[in-house]
Design a protein around this motif. Sequence first.
Motif, PDB file in Angstrom:
ATOM      1  N   VAL A 137      30.741  49.413 -28.231  1.00  0.00           N
ATOM      2  CA  VAL A 137      31.378  50.664 -27.792  1.00  0.00           C
ATOM      3  C   VAL A 137      31.873  51.386 -29.041  1.00  0.00           C
ATOM      4  O   VAL A 137      32.694  50.848 -29.784  1.00  0.00           O
ATOM      5  N   THR A 138      31.401  52.602 -29.271  1.00  0.00           N
ATOM      6  CA  THR A 138      31.741  53.350 -30.490  1.00  0.00           C
ATOM      7  C   THR A 138      33.091  54.049 -30.357  1.00  0.00           C
ATOM      8  O   THR A 138      33.652  54.158 -29.260  1.00  0.00           O
ATOM      9  N   GLY A 139      33.562  54.575 -31.471  1.00  0.00           N
ATOM     10  CA  GLY A 139      34.793  55.363 -31.455  1.00  0.00           C
ATOM     11  C   GLY A 139      34.669  56.594 -30.572  1.00  0.00           C
ATOM     12  O   GLY A 139      35.608  56.950 -29.861  1.00  0.00           O
ATOM     13  N   LEU A 140      33.507  57.246 -30.600  1.00  0.00           N
ATOM     14  CA  LEU A 140      33.300  58.415 -29.729  1.00  0.00           C
ATOM     15  C   LEU A 140      33.342  58.019 -28.256  1.00  0.00           C
ATOM     16  O   LEU A 140      33.882  58.754 -27.429  1.00  0.00           O
ATOM     17  N   ASP A 141      32.783  56.850 -27.926  1.00  0.00           N
ATOM     18  CA  ASP A 141      32.835  56.375 -26.538  1.00  0.00           C
ATOM     19  C   ASP A 141      34.283  56.185 -26.080  1.00  0.00           C
ATOM     20  O   ASP A 141      34.646  56.570 -24.970  1.00  0.00           O
ATOM     21  N   VAL A 142      35.102  55.587 -26.941  1.00  0.00           N
ATOM     22  CA  VAL A 142      36.517  55.384 -26.606  1.00  0.00           C
ATOM     23  C   VAL A 142      37.204  56.737 -26.417  1.00  0.00           C
ATOM     24  O   VAL A 142      37.951  56.943 -25.464  1.00  0.00           O
ATOM     25  N   ALA A 200      27.826  67.106 -36.118  1.00  0.00           N
ATOM     26  CA  ALA A 200      27.723  66.837 -34.677  1.00  0.00           C
ATOM     27  C   ALA A 200      28.882  65.935 -34.225  1.00  0.00           C
ATOM     28  O   ALA A 200      29.488  66.181 -33.177  1.00  0.00           O
ATOM     29  N   ILE A 201      29.183  64.917 -35.006  1.00  0.00           N
ATOM     30  CA  ILE A 201      30.303  64.015 -34.670  1.00  0.00           C
ATOM     31  C   ILE A 201      31.612  64.791 -34.729  1.00  0.00           C
ATOM     32  O   ILE A 201      32.453  64.662 -33.836  1.00  0.00           O
ATOM     33  N   GLU A 202      31.787  65.611 -35.761  1.00  0.00           N
ATOM     34  CA  GLU A 202      33.018  66.395 -35.881  1.00  0.00           C
ATOM     35  C   GLU A 202      33.192  67.349 -34.701  1.00  0.00           C
ATOM     36  O   GLU A 202      34.293  67.474 -34.168  1.00  0.00           O
ATOM     37  N   ARG A 203      32.119  68.006 -34.286  1.00  0.00           N
ATOM     38  CA  ARG A 203      32.195  68.922 -33.128  1.00  0.00           C
ATOM     39  C   ARG A 203      32.565  68.171 -31.850  1.00  0.00           C
ATOM     40  O   ARG A 203      33.405  68.618 -31.070  1.00  0.00           O
ATOM     41  N   VAL A 242      34.007  55.525 -36.122  1.00  0.00           N
ATOM     42  CA  VAL A 242      32.925  56.052 -35.286  1.00  0.00           C
ATOM     43  C   VAL A 242      31.902  54.968 -34.999  1.00  0.00           C
ATOM     44  O   VAL A 242      31.579  54.678 -33.844  1.00  0.00           O
ATOM     45  N   HIS A 243      31.376  54.364 -36.038  1.00  0.00           N
ATOM     46  CA  HIS A 243      30.227  53.464 -35.913  1.00  0.00           C
ATOM     47  C   HIS A 243      30.683  52.016 -35.787  1.00  0.00           C
ATOM     48  O   HIS A 243      31.067  51.393 -36.774  1.00  0.00           O
TER      49      HIS A 243
END
Length: 133
Positions: free
Chosen positions: A64-69, A92-95, A59-60
């Motif tokens: 470019v973060t893991g969520l962005d990818v 929040a990240i899990e959702r 994630v962090h």
Amino acid sequence: MVDAGMIPTVLVTDDDADFRGVVCEALVRGGVQTQQAADGDEALRVIEKTAIHMVLLDVHMPRVTGLDVMRILSQRPNAMPYVLMSALMDEAIEREAARMRAYKILRKPVRLGKLREIVCGGLAEAYGWRPPE
């Protein structure tokens, strides 16, 4: 699609080079090929140039973060499976990851045997691939 006899490629994306190396070594022992990326920007470049069948994302990461990818990959038709990992996972990240249809969401530290099982399961579901006996 992974053809019979073909070895799938898993992209391991994490800003910790030691962690990437250990994960790649474990996955290669499980019968897959690996590529590495130090952040999400590098991961996206690798995905554009290489046939990638599954992506493991921290994630962090800088830039470019893991969520962005995941946001970018989730917009594509027939997106490959991706697994999101973090030592600092929160609800929040899990959702967000679940909304983008992450194959799995893992909290670090991750046991290598468990990670290998998850990768093999994702490749089996997405492509019908089975590790060599």
